[in-house]
Enzyme design. Structure first.
Site: not given
Ligand SMILES: *Cc1c(COP(=O)(O)O)cnc(C)c1O
Length: 487
Positions: A129
């Protein structure tokens, strides 16, 4: 570039551009913003981009979606965002400047990579993220300064989103962050990451309840339109278009790392929750990136796997959502999925509005047997699901076979990629997107391997730093008062 809503009415101004939608969430009609068309990447452009640094590639790609920021300013923002200092947690030292290096697990007899991890978790909070959120922090500061505005971001987190938002927004002029988290429910490491921030513009609020209580407060505050307008309340949730746009870049970067010429193809496997990450992969493919397959991996919360297997989209009730050891994928409905369905139904906003009238009323929809679902193969999606036992076995196998520790979410991806590899054309390399580093989910790593996860040196002992957090009851009025006294 103009933006439209998946449900047909993008609101005021009539044809919004990037900066108009940057600070908002949903379109006024409840839909999600998308560009009016996907820019097409020519072969000459792809050839020219192959050797670019991450920052310059980001500038080249984002220029196609962001036409209302002067190019020299956008370039400066990309260069400031994507630096080796910010993305400093790669495991092999000299790969730092790559920002998102590929870590090959399997190579062919010719020495070429066959199966690898696309490292996306080398930023400050050790989850993918950061890739988008860091850009968002710099874009927000830039646009707010230009417009002489400020914003107060209110969010709820169970871990990754909140910390990525705080590290992106800390110290940014014109931005304050109020982040609600469930008191005592996050790991000690995640608490330390968020609560040890001492910046004046970051406010951590631990509510004595569950994540859903925190989320309900955010919804209640957002539905109080007078309060929201008066205190300039905003959000940075996963439906934000700028986050999706920023994520498109690393699909291109990963493609170039895994291939030698633009005649080759790559397959990506993406651990998915809200469909934000893989939505960016879908868009990269629609832009013309040679992607053979997009393999979608879920955990026990398999809403999306079910859709791709059956054509039925059946959002779960909150009570049906499993609490798992890959918690960032514990979703009952996938908030970005509407963007994909918009494309699947031929970009027909009335159709999407009708389908989501069902979803918003707590029902499901069924596209099986429709001409659209018959065309799903054209979109390149393959899917699968993983369980706690699968995660443990995969973490062990990857560690034993390759000496690499993967986090629980990445393990879901590796498990599904192995399972579905037969559907990837022979010779096409597979990249699993590494969505977090193992240290964030230490308990499960210990369960799988009987040892502690590796930890980046600069994060040794963060649990012992002083913490700044207010513990509060999950009451809307208390939280509103807290915000009003500080903005
Ligand atoms: C947010 C997140 C996901 C999922 O990502 P999306 O964009 O919601 O599909 C998967 N793994 C981790 C570690 C995350 O922080």
């Amino acid at each position: 570039m103009k933006y439209i809503s998946t449900r047909g009415h993008a609101g005021q101004p009539q044809n919004p551009e990037f900066c108009d939608i940057l600070l908002g969430g949903l379109a006024p009609d409840g839909g999600l913003y998308l560009p009016e068309s996907y820019p097409q990447v020519t072969r000459a452009e792809l050839d020219g981009w192959r050797g670019l640094s991450y920052a310059d590639l980001a500038f080249a790609i984002l220029s196609k979606f962001i036409t209302d920021i002067p190019p020299s300013d956008l370039e400066a923002i990309c260069r400031k965002t994507y630096t080796a200092e910010v993305y400093c947690h790669a495991r092999a030292g000299d790969e730092r400047a790559e920002i998102t290096p590929v870590h090959w697990l399997e190579k062919g007899a010719d020495g070429r990579g066959r199966f690898g991890l696309l490292e996306l978790s080398n930023g400050p909070t050790l989850a993918f993220k950061d890739m988008a959120m860091q850009l968002l922090g710099n874009l927000f500061e830039y646009v707010l300064a230009k417009r002489g505005e400020t914003i107060n971001i209110l969010g709820a987190t169970s871990g990754d989103t909140g910390s990525a938002a705080e590290y992106a927004m800390r110290g940014k002029h014109g931005v304050r962050v109020f982040m609600l988290s469930p008191h005592g429910k996050m790991s000690a490491f995640q608490r330390a990451q968020m609560y040890s921030l001492q910046d004046d513009n970051i406010f951590n609020i631990a509510v004595t309840g569950m994540f859903d209580d925190a989320q309900d407060i955010v919804k209640a505050v957002s539905n109080d339109h007078a309060f929201k307008a008066k205190h300039r309340i905003g959000a940075v949730n996963s439906i934000n278009w700028a986050r999706v746009a920023a994520q498109i870049v690393y699909y291109f970067k990963g493609y170039f790392a895994a291939t030698q010429s633009n005649d080759e193809q790559v397959a990506f496997c993406v651990p998915s929750g809200n469909f934000g990450n893989i939505c960016a992969g879908h868009i990269a493919r629609r832009m013309g990136l040679p992607v053979a397959k997009l393999i979608l991996a879920t955990n026990e919360n398999d809403v999306l796997d079910e859709f791709f297997r059956t054509g039925v989209y059946r959002p779960r009730k909150a009570a049906e959502t499993h609490v798992t050891s890959s918690p960032s994928m514990d979703i009952s409905k996938a908030s970005n999925f509407e963007r994909f369905v918009f494309d699947l139904v031929g970009r027909d906003p009335e159709r999407v509005a009708a389908l989501w009238a069902e979803v918003d009323a707590g029902r499901s929809f069924d596209l099986s047997g429709t001409p659209e679902f018959a065309r799903i193969a054209e979109f390149g999606f393959v899917s699968g699901a993983s369980s706690h036992a699968d995660r443990l076995a995969t973490i062990r196998k990857v560690y034993e076979q390759y000496g690499v520790m993967v986090d629980t979410h990445t393990a879901d991806g590796v498990k599904v990629a192995w399972e579905r590899i037969g559907e990837v054309p022979t010779g096409v390399p597979v990249l699993v997107l590494e969505t977090a580093l193992p240290v964030k989910f230490a308990e499960t790593i210990r369960e799988a391997l009987g040892r502690d996860p590796e930890r980046p040196a600069d994060l040794e002992g963060i649990e012992r730093l002083p913490q700044r957090v207010e513990v509060m009851a999950p009451e809307v009025d208390t939280i509103k008062r807290f915000i009003a006294e500080r903005v």
